[in-house]
Design a protein around this motif. Structure first.
Motif, PDB file in Angstrom:
ATOM      1  N   SER A 274      41.094  39.070  42.487  1.00 42.33           N
ATOM      2  CA  SER A 274      41.885  38.366  43.261  1.00 42.33           C
ATOM      3  C   SER A 274      43.311  39.118  43.737  1.00 42.33           C
ATOM      4  O   SER A 274      43.594  39.044  44.752  1.00 42.33           O
TER       5      SER A 274
ATOM      6  N   GLU B 166      38.537  38.018  36.825  1.00 41.98           N
ATOM      7  CA  GLU B 166      38.837  37.168  38.225  1.00 41.98           C
ATOM      8  C   GLU B 166      40.036  37.333  38.651  1.00 41.98           C
ATOM      9  O   GLU B 166      40.359  37.427  40.028  1.00 41.98           O
TER      10      GLU B 166
ATOM     11  N   GLU C 151      49.914  34.597  44.107  1.00 40.56           N
ATOM     12  CA  GLU C 151      48.675  33.952  43.599  1.00 40.56           C
ATOM     13  C   GLU C 151      48.099  34.328  42.262  1.00 40.56           C
ATOM     14  O   GLU C 151      47.609  33.462  41.454  1.00 40.56           O
TER      15      GLU C 151
END
Length: 808
Positions: free
Chosen positions: A135, A131, A105
């Motif tokens: 994540s 971010e 990811e």
């Protein structure tokens, strides 16, 4: 206990004496019930679920199909089953999958962010970096420092870092990891492990429990694995190790359900076989809920032998115990000093006697069983020495006094002889050790003294047990020399343990009994620290009263020490006796500084109420702060029922009809002193205040002043209930003189301070009013102005002179 009081009152016995009689009778009955071995079978029909009316012990051996024995065998079978643990082998793959998913990811997010022309972190903006960190952490499911994620971001989350993290997780989690090593059984050398891997189930026996690690130990192993793998020395290697450490989870857990299932199967396989119930076995105890097994054993015993009565034996023991109590109480109250006959003390000793008798009964009942477990060379009578009679003696000495402790030791030793086979050696042992214990805690003022006393009692008990053991061996059983070489160790061990047990007995029961109004020196020392909220309040609001209380404490303590009264209690009571003044400090002359006397503008009745309120308010504050009862009693008694003579006379002068003035409005509520400590506190309070009126202190002036105060107090009837003798009062007065001479000693006058230290000579008439203690006090009182007295006005004319206002 109250049910017997009306009956005793009809016999001419007062309520106070009735409580003592009932308490001693109850002790005699309860002790007798504990002493009786219950060799007879009770004539009752027992039902399952019923509460056992009494304790029943087997007087003989009899066969019985004992379910309890089967339960014991079942328990042994249960214990033989090893605990079952479950190993989650799939945890390795799950943690590796989380790492791979997080890396994938992260790489995807980097590709989705528009490039700024740089590489790694340089091509990602600050917001995008934050971010990405969130994540990545969310995908991992563990907390990883943001700096470590940034390191991976700078190199683009390389495959090498991912593979290294997976390898470290693989090697770490393949070992057994338990959440806490305390979960492993300490009394086992092996456990059963069920390994679960992808739906497969394999069971093995883990005999080396050292192979099991904790999560912290597994995380420490990661650093060693990095070195073993020869990873390059680049920043992302440390990050991969951090990911591996964060992924460590316990993979070995205890399975209580499976363990219990296997133990239930093992217990069910135990066959049911008849057993023999040994003589002396307790079938059930008073208060127990009767079970099917206990009733079955009882019925087997009934079938083996018919019952016989025990009433004669019970009556004999009751009469003996009652006679022993009566003799000891009569002797103590008539010949032992400070032997308390109060209802509270008698009832407390009665309760403690019953508790100790219960401990003795339990010890005697368990002694054969324990001796059997320790070996055939162990004499059951050696276990009797573990009963902490010394602890009870220390407790009573601290709570009630040495006289009661002495009487208690004699009584407890006699009861021990009844319970312990009518043997004289336990009587001698408990008598000697109990007297030693009660003596070594004399004048101790810290709780650690109990620990030291317990250790000393333990040593003395061990030595006494050794001497008594050989005394019994060579005088009563000369042929037992061979056994004597082994048994003394057990006698000394249990005697030493009994001394050690005295420590927790005392430390546990003292706080509980202190809640019933008992005051120990330890509690008094805590109050004497001057750090109590009430004393701090008095010091801040009423500094003059606080200083007065401290000086009164010194006088009272010295006076009590001189006659053998409770000096510590007197000092603490003196500290708190005027705490009521902290609520209205400016109405008391010692707290007025450069202000007018508050009583000049008040009518005599109002002034009297304010004055008297310092006693009633002091009692209220003492109650709210849970001060011990003796301290509260001293607060109430330090003025007795004295008359506020000045305000009483002033009210009569102001009244149109002097006879209409109620004298009761000007009396302190009392009561008058009823203890030596309270009487000494009253004298110390008056003496300390009166000494401030003496301009040229000397032994003669102090002695004359004290004599006048003593005469005034006794003439007013304040000592009618006080147990102080004339000889003791004389000793206290001499002690007061010595203390006052030390307080008001002369100092050298320095030239540079001479002008300051020599105040202007007041008017001769005013000086004579204060100095000449032998002049006509009645005339002097009549000439006092309206502001002459503060709120501590007393019941004698002398106190009128004592409270002259400033400037006179």
């Amino acid at each position: 206990m109250r049910w017997a009081l009306p009956w005793l009152s009809r016999m001419g016995i007062s309520a106070e004496d009735g409580v003592r009689v009932v308490a001693m009778l109850l002790v005699a009955v309860v002790v007798a019930l504990l002493v009786i071995p219950y060799s007879q079978i009770p004539d009752v029909e027992l039902l399952q679920g019923q509460v056992a009316p009494r304790t029943v012990t087997a007087p003989y051996a009899f066969p019985h199909l004992d379910l309890a024995a089967r339960q014991g065998a079942e328990e042994e079978a249960r214990v033989s089953v090893r605990p079952v643990f479950v190993y989650q082998g799939d945890l390795v793959g799950a943690q590796q999958e989380r790492v791979s998913r997080a890396f994938a990811e992260a790489r995807g997010l980097i590709l989705s962010i528009p490039s700024d022309g740089g590489e790694g972190a340089q091509q990602v903006g600050v917001e995008a970096q934050q971010e990405l960190v969130r994540s990545f952490r969310a995908a991992l499911g563990v907390h990883v420092p943001g700096r470590d994620v940034e390191v991976l971001l700078e190199v683009g989350f390389p495959d090498e870092a991912e593979q290294l993290a997976r390898e470290l997780i693989q090697r770490t989690l393949r070992d057994y990891i338990v959440a806490d090593r305390e979960l492993l059984p300490r009394d086992r050398d092996a456990v059963q492990v069920i390994e679960l891997r992808g739906g497969d189930r394999e069971e093995l026996t883990l005999r080396d429990l050292n192979r099991v690690r904790t999560p912290e130990e597994a995380r420490q192993q990661v650093s060693l694995l990095v070195l073993e793998l020869g990873a390059p020395q680049v920043p992302w290697v440390d990050t991969a190790a951090t990911l591996a450490r964060a992924s460590v989870r316990p993979n070995l857990s205890y399975d209580p359900l499976e363990t219990e299932r296997r133990r239930a199967v093992a217990a069910a396989a135990v066959p049911l076989a008849p057993v023999t119930v040994s003589k002396g076995t307790t079938l059930f105890r008073a208060g127990d809920e009767l079970t099917e097994q206990s009733i079955a054993r009882f019925r087997s015993m009934v079938a083996a032998r018919p019952e016989t009565g025990i009433w004669v034996e019970l009556a004999a023991v009751i009469l003996f115990v009652a006679l022993l109590q009566t003799i000891l109480f009569h002797f103590g109250s008539n010949y032992l000093p400070d032997f308390s006959t109060s209802r509270r003390d008698v009832v407390t000793v009665a309760v403690l006697v019953v508790l100790l008798a219960g401990v003795m009964r339990l010890t005697v009942a368990l002694a054969p069983f324990i001796a059997e477990q320790l070996g055939p060379e162990t004499d059951p009578s050696a276990l009797w020495y573990i009963v902490p009679v010394a602890g009870w003696a220390i407790l009573i000495r601290l709570l009630i006094g040495q006289s009661w402790a002495t009487a208690f030791v004699v009584f407890a030793s006699s009861i021990a002889g009844l319970m312990m086979g009518l043997d004289a050696l336990p009587v001698v042992f408990f008598l000697l050790t109990g007297l030693v214990a009660s003596g070594i805690v004399d004048n101790t003022r810290e709780r650690m003294a109990v620990v030291r006393a317990g250790l000393l009692v333990a040593a003395v008990s061990a030595a006494t047990a050794l001497i008594l053991h050989f005394l019994g061996i060579y005088l009563l059983d000369p042929g037992a020399e061979a056994v004597a070489r082994v048994r003394p160790l057990w006698s000394m061990t249990f005697a030493f343990a009994g001394g050690i047990l005295s420590i927790p007995v005392v430390l546990a029961l003292i706080p509980a009994l202190e809640t019933f109004g008992f005051v120990t020196d330890y509690r008094l020392m805590e109050l004497a620290s001057l750090d109590h909220p009430l004393l701090r309040q008095l010091m801040l609001r009423s500094p003059g009263s606080y200083h007065h209380s401290v000086l009164v404490g010194s006088l009272a303590e010295a006076g009590c020490q001189a006659i053998g009264a409770n000096a510590l209690q007197a000092r603490v009571a003196a500290y708190f006796h005027d705490v009521g003044k902290s609520l209205r400090p400016r109405f008391f002359i010692e707290n007025q500084r450069d202000v007018s006397n508050r009583h000049d503008n008040l009518d005599p009745h109002t002034s009297a109420r304010i004055i008297i309120s310092h006693v009633t308010e002091g009692l209220r504050l003492a109650g709210e702060h849970h001060l011990p009862r003796p301290i509260q009693d001293n607060i109430a008694m330090h003025h007795g029922t004295g008359l506020l003579r000045y305000f009483y006379q002033k009210a009569r002068e102001n009244a149109s009809d002097p006879s209409s003035v109620d004298k009761a409005d000007f009396l302190y509520p009392g009561p008058i002193p009823s203890t030596r400590e309270a009487g000494i506190l009253m004298l110390a309070d008056k003496v300390e205040a009166a000494t401030r009126t003496i301009r040229q202190p000397s032994a003669e002036s102090f002695r004359a002043m004290i004599q006048k105060i003593v005469n005034s107090v006794m003439a007013d009837g304040q000592f009618d209930r006080c147990p102080l003798t004339f000889a003791e009062i004389h000793t206290v007065a001499d002690t007061f003189v010595e203390v006052l001479l030390g307080v008001y000693h002369q100092r050298i006058e320095y030239p540079e301070t001479a002008q300051i230290s020599r105040p202007a000579r007041p008017a001769e008439a005013d000086v004579n009013e204060v100095i000449d203690l032998g002049r006509e006090l009645e005339v002097e009182t009549a000439r006092l102005p309206s502001c002459a007295l503060d709120a501590d006005e007393e019941n004698t004319d002398y106190e009128a002179v004592e409270h002259l206002p400033r400037g006179r």
